[in-house]
Design an enzyme around this catalytic site. Structure first.
Site, mmCIF file in Angstrom:
data_model
loop_
_atom_site.group_PDB
_atom_site.id
_atom_site.type_symbol
_atom_site.label_atom_id
_atom_site.label_comp_id
_atom_site.label_asym_id
_atom_site.label_seq_id
_atom_site.Cartn_x
_atom_site.Cartn_y
_atom_site.Cartn_z
ATOM 1 N N CYS A 1 8.314 -1.168 -8.118
ATOM 2 C CA CYS A 1 7.333 -1.276 -9.205
ATOM 3 C C CYS A 1 6.193 -0.275 -8.988
ATOM 4 C CB CYS A 1 6.773 -2.697 -9.227
ATOM 5 S SG CYS A 1 5.446 -2.949 -10.409
ATOM 6 N N CYS B 1 -0.030 -6.516 -13.006
ATOM 7 C CA CYS B 1 0.787 -6.805 -11.817
ATOM 8 C C CYS B 1 1.627 -8.072 -12.013
ATOM 9 C CB CYS B 1 -0.112 -6.973 -10.587
ATOM 10 S SG CYS B 1 0.867 -7.351 -9.117
ATOM 11 N N CYS C 1 -13.289 -3.352 -13.731
ATOM 12 C CA CYS C 1 -12.038 -3.145 -14.453
ATOM 13 C C CYS C 1 -10.987 -4.016 -13.768
ATOM 14 C CB CYS C 1 -11.655 -1.670 -14.358
ATOM 15 S SG CYS C 1 -9.991 -1.292 -14.947
ATOM 16 N N ASP D 1 -18.051 -9.511 2.123
ATOM 17 C CA ASP D 1 -18.365 -8.204 1.586
ATOM 18 C C ASP D 1 -19.809 -7.819 1.905
ATOM 19 O OD1 ASP D 1 -18.206 -5.907 0.170
ATOM 20 O OD2 ASP D 1 -17.882 -6.818 -1.786
HETATM 21 C C1 B12 Z 1 -15.411 -0.263 -1.382
HETATM 22 C C2 B12 Z 1 -14.821 -1.383 -2.197
HETATM 23 C C3 B12 Z 1 -14.445 -1.099 -3.510
HETATM 24 C C4 B12 Z 1 -14.397 0.328 -4.068
HETATM 25 C C5 B12 Z 1 -13.155 1.032 -3.474
HETATM 26 C C6 B12 Z 1 -11.873 0.213 -3.620
HETATM 27 C C7 B12 Z 1 -10.807 0.487 -2.571
HETATM 28 N N1 B12 Z 1 -9.567 0.341 -2.964
HETATM 29 O O1 B12 Z 1 -11.112 0.777 -1.441
HETATM 30 C C8 B12 Z 1 -14.396 0.067 -5.594
HETATM 31 C C9 B12 Z 1 -15.825 0.052 -6.115
HETATM 32 C C10 B12 Z 1 -13.585 1.062 -6.420
HETATM 33 C C11 B12 Z 1 -13.850 -1.359 -5.630
HETATM 34 C C12 B12 Z 1 -13.212 -1.894 -6.733
HETATM 35 C C13 B12 Z 1 -12.722 -3.184 -6.784
HETATM 36 N N2 B12 Z 1 -12.904 -4.161 -5.876
HETATM 37 CO CO1 B12 Z 1 -13.707 -3.850 -4.137
HETATM 38 N N3 B12 Z 1 -14.296 -3.699 -2.356
HETATM 39 C C14 B12 Z 1 -14.665 -2.676 -1.654
HETATM 40 C C15 B12 Z 1 -14.972 -3.101 -0.210
HETATM 41 C C16 B12 Z 1 -16.488 -3.206 -0.045
HETATM 42 C C17 B12 Z 1 -14.370 -2.189 0.872
HETATM 43 C C18 B12 Z 1 -12.907 -1.794 0.630
HETATM 44 C C19 B12 Z 1 -12.434 -0.774 1.651
HETATM 45 O O2 B12 Z 1 -12.543 -1.002 2.829
HETATM 46 N N4 B12 Z 1 -11.946 0.377 1.193
HETATM 47 C C20 B12 Z 1 -11.510 1.424 2.083
HETATM 48 C C21 B12 Z 1 -10.130 1.932 1.695
HETATM 49 C C22 B12 Z 1 -9.696 2.999 2.670
HETATM 50 O O3 B12 Z 1 -9.269 0.797 1.756
HETATM 51 P P1 B12 Z 1 -7.857 0.747 1.037
HETATM 52 O O4 B12 Z 1 -7.809 1.670 -0.114
HETATM 53 O O5 B12 Z 1 -7.538 -0.702 0.793
HETATM 54 O O6 B12 Z 1 -6.898 1.347 2.166
HETATM 55 C C23 B12 Z 1 -6.571 0.545 3.282
HETATM 56 C C24 B12 Z 1 -5.111 0.111 3.308
HETATM 57 O O7 B12 Z 1 -4.450 0.424 2.099
HETATM 58 C C25 B12 Z 1 -4.557 0.742 4.550
HETATM 59 N N5 B12 Z 1 -3.337 1.517 4.389
HETATM 60 C C26 B12 Z 1 -2.920 2.369 3.433
HETATM 61 N N6 B12 Z 1 -1.674 2.785 3.705
HETATM 62 C C27 B12 Z 1 -1.312 2.189 4.859
HETATM 63 C C28 B12 Z 1 -0.138 2.263 5.608
HETATM 64 C C29 B12 Z 1 -0.051 1.556 6.808
HETATM 65 C C30 B12 Z 1 1.191 1.662 7.597
HETATM 66 C C31 B12 Z 1 -1.148 0.773 7.257
HETATM 67 C C32 B12 Z 1 -1.077 0.018 8.544
HETATM 68 C C33 B12 Z 1 -2.315 0.696 6.482
HETATM 69 C C34 B12 Z 1 -2.370 1.407 5.296
HETATM 70 O O8 B12 Z 1 -5.513 1.542 5.173
HETATM 71 C C35 B12 Z 1 -6.758 1.390 4.545
HETATM 72 C C36 B12 Z 1 -7.698 0.695 5.512
HETATM 73 O O9 B12 Z 1 -7.336 -0.648 5.695
HETATM 74 C C37 B12 Z 1 -14.279 -4.514 -0.143
HETATM 75 C C38 B12 Z 1 -14.979 -5.558 0.716
HETATM 76 C C39 B12 Z 1 -14.750 -5.287 2.191
HETATM 77 N N7 B12 Z 1 -15.820 -5.292 2.947
HETATM 78 O O10 B12 Z 1 -13.629 -5.064 2.613
HETATM 79 C C40 B12 Z 1 -14.244 -4.970 -1.643
HETATM 80 C C41 B12 Z 1 -12.989 -5.700 -2.119
HETATM 81 C C42 B12 Z 1 -11.801 -4.943 -1.588
HETATM 82 N N8 B12 Z 1 -13.057 -5.535 -3.568
HETATM 83 C C43 B12 Z 1 -12.604 -6.541 -4.231
HETATM 84 C C44 B12 Z 1 -12.466 -6.569 -5.645
HETATM 85 C C45 B12 Z 1 -12.267 -7.935 -6.293
HETATM 86 C C46 B12 Z 1 -12.525 -5.378 -6.401
HETATM 87 C C47 B12 Z 1 -12.175 -5.190 -7.884
HETATM 88 C C48 B12 Z 1 -10.996 -6.022 -8.372
HETATM 89 C C49 B12 Z 1 -13.433 -5.506 -8.729
HETATM 90 C C50 B12 Z 1 -13.290 -5.221 -10.211
HETATM 91 N N9 B12 Z 1 -12.618 -6.063 -10.961
HETATM 92 O O11 B12 Z 1 -13.808 -4.247 -10.710
HETATM 93 C C51 B12 Z 1 -11.876 -3.672 -7.934
HETATM 94 C C52 B12 Z 1 -10.396 -3.372 -7.624
HETATM 95 C C53 B12 Z 1 -10.072 -1.896 -7.550
HETATM 96 C C54 B12 Z 1 -8.903 -1.627 -6.585
HETATM 97 N N10 B12 Z 1 -7.714 -1.436 -7.114
HETATM 98 O O12 B12 Z 1 -9.126 -1.634 -5.361
HETATM 99 C C55 B12 Z 1 -12.138 -7.669 -3.311
HETATM 100 C C56 B12 Z 1 -10.597 -7.648 -3.264
HETATM 101 C C57 B12 Z 1 -9.901 -8.999 -3.138
HETATM 102 C C58 B12 Z 1 -8.400 -8.813 -3.085
HETATM 103 N N11 B12 Z 1 -7.654 -9.807 -3.530
HETATM 104 O O13 B12 Z 1 -7.888 -7.825 -2.645
HETATM 105 C C59 B12 Z 1 -12.856 -7.257 -1.951
HETATM 106 C C60 B12 Z 1 -12.066 -7.624 -0.696
HETATM 107 C C61 B12 Z 1 -14.216 -7.965 -1.955
HETATM 108 C C62 B12 Z 1 -14.129 -9.439 -1.589
HETATM 109 N N12 B12 Z 1 -14.897 -9.886 -0.600
HETATM 110 O O14 B12 Z 1 -13.397 -10.220 -2.130
HETATM 111 N N13 B12 Z 1 -14.027 -1.995 -4.445
HETATM 112 S S1 SF4 Z 2 -6.936 0.100 -13.092
HETATM 113 FE FE1 SF4 Z 2 -7.672 -0.462 -11.038
HETATM 114 S S2 SF4 Z 2 -7.966 1.491 -10.017
HETATM 115 FE FE2 SF4 Z 2 -7.783 1.954 -12.205
HETATM 116 S S3 SF4 Z 2 -9.872 2.000 -12.943
HETATM 117 FE FE3 SF4 Z 2 -9.154 -0.083 -13.214
HETATM 118 S S4 SF4 Z 2 -9.781 -1.190 -11.327
HETATM 119 FE FE4 SF4 Z 2 -9.930 1.013 -10.919
HETATM 120 S S1 SF4 Z 3 0.565 -3.972 -6.942
HETATM 121 FE FE1 SF4 Z 3 1.673 -5.155 -8.486
HETATM 122 S S2 SF4 Z 3 1.785 -3.753 -10.233
HETATM 123 FE FE2 SF4 Z 3 1.291 -2.519 -8.439
HETATM 124 S S3 SF4 Z 3 3.252 -1.823 -7.628
HETATM 125 FE FE3 SF4 Z 3 2.739 -3.698 -6.530
HETATM 126 S S4 SF4 Z 3 3.789 -5.298 -7.700
HETATM 127 FE FE4 SF4 Z 3 3.680 -3.503 -9.058
#
Ligand code: B12
Ligand code: SF4
Ligand code: SF4
Length: 382
Positions: A200, A257, A250, A142
């Site tokens: 789900c 899940c 959060c 990260d």
């Molecule tokens: C920015 C960021 C955040 C932001 C934005 C989160 C987000 N969802 O993007 C915020 C501050 C909100 C955040 C929160 C959290 N984060 Co954060 N975050 C990051 C960071 C730095 C970048 C993530 C990113 O690239 N986002 C960009 C968006 C566009 O990505 P995305 O929503 O996942 O969308 C992708 C896919 O879904 C895909 N996609 C969507 N539809 C489709 C369809 C097809 C066909 C395809 C091919 C692809 C595709 O395309 C997108 C690009 O890959 C990473 C570290 C890293 N360098 O990667 C950590 C990271 C993702 N975070 C992490 C964690 C732990 C968290 C939290 C749990 C922390 C907490 N408890 O508060 C929360 C979880 C919230 C959530 N539900 O995501 C971990 C996740 C580990 C895991 N098991 O997944 C990471 C990997 C850090 C790490 N090194 O461990 N985070």
């Molecule tokens: S439930 Fe997940 S997406 Fe919603 S506020 Fe909490 S960490 Fe962010």
């Molecule tokens: S991420 Fe977990 S809680 Fe969310 S839709 Fe998938 S199985 Fe259900």
């Protein structure tokens, strides 16, 4: 230049890596190629919609995030590791359901993972380099424009789920990711192509601030993790009552899940909770002065937000909690805090508590956090 790997030396190296990964405390490793072009349109769409809010670093590097060889030339493989972080017995649902308590994301209760994992990844890289007699290796956790979850999915480590977390079928999602970019031509593991969320949508429904625009799509600007950690200014008053007692990050979309019934507890001593942060009173944390904050959060990810935002977040938590004299007296001690940001959130909390004490003494604004969800060993993933 890396040595050429014969089938035999490749097999030996993989076996060695298995051992090193275990010794270094990682939970799993896997290898991918660097083809993330399918992700680019989704990343671009997310940025175009402005869902990254003030996280300028997300936009700064554009598509380089999805193109490993543009970040480190000659990269042809990425070794992804994951590390479990959930400590046993931290009772997240009980703390979330206690509005006088502060809920801190389970990932942030112990030592900051960034340094810990980077250091271990650098050790792993050095061991591989020695055994392979060369090659280039760059470790990230990260810490650079890297699309970590997409790489993990590509390495077959799990799937990016509707809550946007990387979920592993045997370990849920309570783990961190880290990577080594390399030019060593290791055989890539099979990418994960199936999502296992089925019908789900529990995470989308549970999100306290309704931050999901739809499955797989998160508007970070509404996410409590963003609001309490990444966002620097005033928190939108419309979102404050929805945040309940979540004062640093959060976990709701993970707690709900069903795949997390397979989550494995961490064995890492450094990830064990410090200073009772897993179960502290909001008032107690709010009364920490800056020196105490700095001492108690030394080596923790919490320290990054600084004392000012710490007080801001706790003021919101207190405003959502019970309107006790104790809470109001604590808030009043910060009414003349030098920071306008803190004063504004404290005033909001006090007026919210006073209004509530007048209208419905004893009630709280905190949402019923997980709507009584209690995973049991009999739950079946969707
Ligand atoms: C920015 C960021 C955040 C932001 C934005 C989160 C987000 N969802 O993007 C915020 C501050 C909100 C955040 C929160 C959290 N984060 Co954060 N975050 C990051 C960071 C730095 C970048 C993530 C990113 O690239 N986002 C960009 C968006 C566009 O990505 P995305 O929503 O996942 O969308 C992708 C896919 O879904 C895909 N996609 C969507 N539809 C489709 C369809 C097809 C066909 C395809 C091919 C692809 C595709 O395309 C997108 C690009 O890959 C990473 C570290 C890293 N360098 O990667 C950590 C990271 C993702 N975070 C992490 C964690 C732990 C968290 C939290 C749990 C922390 C907490 N408890 O508060 C929360 C979880 C919230 C959530 N539900 O995501 C971990 C996740 C580990 C895991 N098991 O997944 C990471 C990997 C850090 C790490 N090194 O461990 N985070
Ligand atoms: S439930 Fe997940 S997406 Fe919603 S506020 Fe909490 S960490 Fe962010
Ligand atoms: S991420 Fe977990 S809680 Fe969310 S839709 Fe998938 S199985 Fe259900």
């Amino acid at each position: 230049m890396p040595s050429l790997l014969t089938p035999q030396s490749h097999a030996t190296l993989r076996q060695q890596i298995d051992g090193w990964v275990q010794t270094l405390g990682f939970s799993q490793w896997a290898v991918s190629d660097i083809r993330l072009e399918d992700h680019e349109p989704y990343l671009q769409k997310w940025l175009d919609a402005g869902y990254h809010g003030s996280m300028a670093y997300m936009e700064r590097h554009g598509m380089r995030r999805a193109r490993p060889a543009e970040l480190v030339p000659d990269t042809c493989r990425v070794i992804t590791v994951r590390m479990n972080y959930l400590a046993a017995d931290t009772e997240p649902l009980r703390v979330l359901g206690s509005p006088e308590k502060a809920y801190i994301s389970r990932y942030a209760l112990g030592r900051d993972y960034h340094k810990l994992m980077r250091k271990r990844l650098a050790q792993l890289a050095a061991l591989i380099q020695e055994s392979a007699e060369g090659g280039q290796y760059r470790a990230f956790v990260d810490s650079a424009p890297v699309l970590e979850r997409a790489l993990a999915e590509r390495a077959g480590m799990g799937w990016i789920a509707k809550n946007t977390m990387l979920i592993n079928e045997r370990a849920g999602s309570w783990f961190f990711l880290g990577e080594i970019y390399t030019d060593l031509p290791l055989a890539a593991d099979t990418p994960k192509t199936n999502k296992h969320c089925g019908s789900c949508s529990a995470c989308l429904e549970i999100c306290p601030t309704q931050a999901f625009v739809g499955p797989f799509e998160l508007d970070a600007r509404r996410c409590i993790s963003y609001l309490t950690i990444e966002h620097h200014g005033s928190i939108d008053p419309a979102l404050r009552p929805l945040m309940g007692n979540r004062v640093f990050g959060c976990d709701d979309c993970q707690l709900v899940c069903p795949w997390n019934k397979f989550a494995q507890h961490t064995t890492e001593a450094d990830f064990q909770p410090r200073h009772g942060l897993q179960n502290s009173e909001l008032v107690a944390l709010f009364l920490w002065d800056e020196a105490t904050f700095l001492t108690r959060t030394e080596g923790s990810a919490i320290r990054r937000i600084g004392h000012e935002r710490w007080l801001r977040n706790l003021a919101v938590g207190l405003g959502n909690g019970p309107a006790t004299e104790h809470a109001q007296a604590a808030l009043a001690t910060r009414l003349d805090h030098p920071s306008a940001l803190v004063r504004e959130h404290v005033s909001w909390a006090l007026s919210t508590l006073r209004a509530r004490a007048k209208n419905a003494p004893g009630s709280t604004a905190a949402l019923q956090p997980i709507h009584g969800y209690h995973p049991t060993p009999d739950d079946s993933p969707p």
